[in-house]
Motif scaffolding. Structure first.
Motif, PDB file in Angstrom:
ATOM      1  N   LEU B   7      78.049  50.901  60.352  1.00 32.57           N
ATOM      2  CA  LEU B   7      77.662  51.053  62.005  1.00 32.57           C
ATOM      3  C   LEU B   7      76.731  49.689  62.211  1.00 32.57           C
ATOM      4  CD1 LEU B   7      76.279  54.618  62.336  1.00 32.57           C
ATOM      5  CD2 LEU B   7      78.661  53.898  62.426  1.00 32.57           C
ATOM      6  N   SER B   8      76.827  49.268  63.241  1.00 34.50           N
ATOM      7  CA  SER B   8      75.861  48.286  63.762  1.00 34.50           C
ATOM      8  C   SER B   8      74.339  48.736  64.051  1.00 34.50           C
ATOM      9  CB  SER B   8      76.400  47.373  64.886  1.00 34.50           C
ATOM     10  OG  SER B   8      75.562  46.334  65.375  1.00 34.50           O
ATOM     11  N   PRO B   9      73.519  48.113  63.336  1.00 37.90           N
ATOM     12  CA  PRO B   9      72.143  48.546  63.826  1.00 37.90           C
ATOM     13  C   PRO B   9      71.557  47.946  65.173  1.00 37.90           C
ATOM     14  CG  PRO B   9      72.124  46.625  62.102  1.00 37.90           C
ATOM     15  CD  PRO B   9      73.610  46.764  62.452  1.00 37.90           C
ATOM     16  N   LEU B  10      72.291  46.891  65.493  1.00 31.95           N
ATOM     17  CA  LEU B  10      71.873  46.279  67.062  1.00 31.95           C
ATOM     18  C   LEU B  10      72.924  46.096  68.055  1.00 31.95           C
ATOM     19  CD1 LEU B  10      69.919  43.338  64.987  1.00 31.95           C
ATOM     20  CD2 LEU B  10      68.981  45.026  66.347  1.00 31.95           C
ATOM     21  N   PRO B  11      72.531  45.921  69.133  1.00 38.45           N
ATOM     22  CA  PRO B  11      73.681  45.490  70.102  1.00 38.45           C
ATOM     23  C   PRO B  11      73.451  44.012  70.136  1.00 38.45           C
ATOM     24  CG  PRO B  11      71.458  45.910  71.227  1.00 38.45           C
ATOM     25  CD  PRO B  11      71.168  46.119  69.702  1.00 38.45           C
ATOM     26  N   GLY B  12      74.756  43.357  70.512  1.00 39.15           N
ATOM     27  CA  GLY B  12      74.802  41.938  70.524  1.00 39.15           C
ATOM     28  C   GLY B  12      76.287  41.570  70.261  1.00 39.15           C
ATOM     29  N   GLU B  42      74.705  38.504  66.700  1.00 36.66           N
ATOM     30  CA  GLU B  42      73.935  37.792  67.178  1.00 36.66           C
ATOM     31  C   GLU B  42      73.257  38.331  68.401  1.00 36.66           C
ATOM     32  OE1 GLU B  42      75.932  34.877  69.486  1.00 36.66           O
ATOM     33  OE2 GLU B  42      74.128  33.565  69.664  1.00 36.66           O
ATOM     34  N   VAL B  43      71.944  38.030  68.471  1.00 38.29           N
ATOM     35  CA  VAL B  43      71.310  38.588  69.576  1.00 38.29           C
ATOM     36  C   VAL B  43      69.768  37.963  69.540  1.00 38.29           C
ATOM     37  CG1 VAL B  43      69.954  40.560  68.622  1.00 38.29           C
ATOM     38  CG2 VAL B  43      70.424  40.769  70.833  1.00 38.29           C
ATOM     39  N   HIS B  48      71.992  38.483  62.587  1.00 36.17           N
ATOM     40  CA  HIS B  48      71.175  39.603  61.562  1.00 36.17           C
ATOM     41  C   HIS B  48      72.341  39.878  60.891  1.00 36.17           C
ATOM     42  CE1 HIS B  48      67.522  39.331  63.887  1.00 36.17           C
ATOM     43  NE2 HIS B  48      68.368  39.151  64.960  1.00 36.17           N
ATOM     44  N   VAL B  69      78.938  44.356  70.809  1.00 39.69           N
ATOM     45  CA  VAL B  69      78.725  45.481  70.106  1.00 39.69           C
ATOM     46  C   VAL B  69      77.470  46.223  70.440  1.00 39.69           C
ATOM     47  CG1 VAL B  69      77.499  44.301  68.138  1.00 39.69           C
ATOM     48  CG2 VAL B  69      78.704  46.423  67.570  1.00 39.69           C
ATOM     49  N   MET B  70      77.339  47.451  70.494  1.00 38.28           N
ATOM     50  CA  MET B  70      76.331  48.367  70.869  1.00 38.28           C
ATOM     51  C   MET B  70      75.628  48.789  69.470  1.00 38.28           C
ATOM     52  SD  MET B  70      74.334  50.127  72.867  1.00 38.28           S
ATOM     53  CE  MET B  70      73.291  51.346  72.844  1.00 38.28           C
ATOM     54  N   ALA B  71      74.466  49.211  69.532  1.00 33.30           N
ATOM     55  CA  ALA B  71      73.729  49.938  68.365  1.00 33.30           C
ATOM     56  C   ALA B  71      74.491  51.097  67.970  1.00 33.30           C
ATOM     57  CB  ALA B  71      72.273  49.792  68.617  1.00 33.30           C
TER      58      ALA B  71
END
Lengths: 324, 80
Positions: B7-12, B42-43, B48, B69-71
């Motif tokens: 899973l992506s931990p962050l949105p970006g 990238e955010v 990251h 991508v969303m968190a």
């Protein structure tokens, strides 16, 4: 009382209502990007509106409490957990000495405010505890939190657990695209009529580099400028002006391509014309926009901007009477 | 059957490569160890690393290179 930072999150900073009065010297307002959410969090735990809290962006920290505390999380939907047990947002809850406050993945919005009864008691710098990271000023050592930091908490008169802000008073960016109301500004006349219309008609998306200094948008058509002889001292691009002051909320469009709305850590001046200014009532909403969120700019006049400010104040007044 | 997902931990914005002229961090069928980097998000002007928190074999990527991508959004399946 103190809080230990086990994991810092992405860019967690101490913020209060900001540091007005020094912008003319290049020191920005700083403070919470969503001021309504900060006020709500403080009121829930029994703090004054201007107490310092943690602004958490996109990714939550892990915090270990050294003493019992009353906590509230508002703003973005970033579900808090106390020793693994999910707690409601926009609601005060107790954390006991030795317990860990952590967060699930972000569900909506961008910035959550974590208020602790007594407030985060970092030193006051130029009248505020807010972090201005670019200037290494205020907050905890002038920077975002790092693992191993210890945050002092002031003495408070904690409110009870279970105090809640009703859903109708939890203001966030609604709709898609999100509407941001704009007062067209001093340099609007520099756009062609068609460019002015299309700026308001196009859907723009939040660029991933948007941050506390400014929110950049892309995806709309490039703006065309009226024929104009650049004055002495201005750059050669038609989006350049002789250096001027940048209002907080002002929208500059370097090269006519990507609008940037200056936010709480704004630069105070420079050489780009500004097509307008996002009204103060909608600046909180910008602080809750994730990358790639579609946005439309909607023109309002001064009466409309002041009415919106009044409406926002009415939400705060209702919050106050609800919690009283 | 994917047993797990990364899973992506962050949105970006999600990237599969460390730089445009370099090969992807991981491709489908690659072995993944705990802590291996599978992509970047990238955010706010920084990149990251997205790391695997379990070992296994990388299944299908569920989003494309350079997609939003969303968190909490799944980036790839992880088998076994």
């Amino acid at each position: 009382m103190a809080i230990e930072v086990e994991a810092p999150g992405l860019a967690t900073t101490v913020q209060d209502l900001g540091r007005p009065g020094y912008y003319h010297l290049g020191i920005p307002l700083s403070g919470a990007m969503d001021r309504l959410a900060l006020r709500a969090a403080n009121r829930l735990v029994g703090n004054d509106d201007g107490a310092a809290a943690l602004e958490v962006v996109f990714l939550g920290p892990e915090l270990v409490f050294r003493a019992d505390a009353m906590v509230a999380v508002t703003g973005a939907e970033l579900p808090p957990r106390v020793d693994g047990v999910v707690q409601p947002t926009w609601t005060s809850f107790a954390v006991k000495a030795g317990q860990t406050l952590a967060f699930d993945y972000l569900k909506a919005g961008a910035r959550a405010y974590v208020a602790v009864a007594g407030g985060i008691d970092v030193p006051v710098v130029l009248g505020s505890r807010s972090t201005y990271a670019l200037g290494a000023l205020g907050g905890h050592e002038g920077r975002a939190l790092r693992a191993g930091d210890v945050l002092p908490v002031g003495r408070g008169r904690p409110a009870a657990a279970g105090r809640e802000i009703p859903a109708a008073l939890r203001r966030g960016p609604g709709g898609s695209p999100v509407s941001l109301r704009v007062l067209p500004g001093l340099y609007w006349h520099r756009l062609t009529e068609a460019a002015g219309r299309q700026f308001l008609a196009d859907t723009w998306k939040v660029a991933p580099e948007a941050d506390r200094i400014g929110y950049r948008f892309r995806g709309g058509r490039p703006l065309e400028f009226m024929p104009h002889e650049q004055p002495f001292g201005a750059g050669s691009d038609p989006s350049n002006i002789v250096d001027a002051c940048y209002p907080y909320g002002s929208i500059q469009v370097p090269g006519g391509t990507e609008p940037i709305v200056l936010h709480r850590d704004a630069v105070s001046g420079g050489g780009y014309m500004m097509v307008g200014t996002v009204i103060s009532a909608d600046m909180d909403l910008i602080g809750q926009l994730q990358p790639h969120t579609p946005v439309r700019f909607v023109a309002v006049d001064m009466a409309g901007a002041l009415a919106a400010r009044h409406d926002r104040q009415a939400i705060l007044d209702k919050m106050q009477s609800h919690l009283a | 059957m994917a047993s797990k997902q990364i899973l992506s931990p962050l949105p970006g914005t999600f990237y599969r490569r460390p730089a445009p002229d370099q090969p992807p961090f991981k491709s489908e069928g690659d072995t993944v160890e705990v802590g291996d980097v599978v992509g970047l998000v990238e955010v706010m002007k920084s990149f990251h690393e997205v790391k695997a928190d379990a070992a296994g074999t990388l299944g299908a990527f569920l989003i494309d290179d350079e997609d939003a991508v969303m968190a909490g959004q799944a980036i790839a399946d992880l088998e076994g």
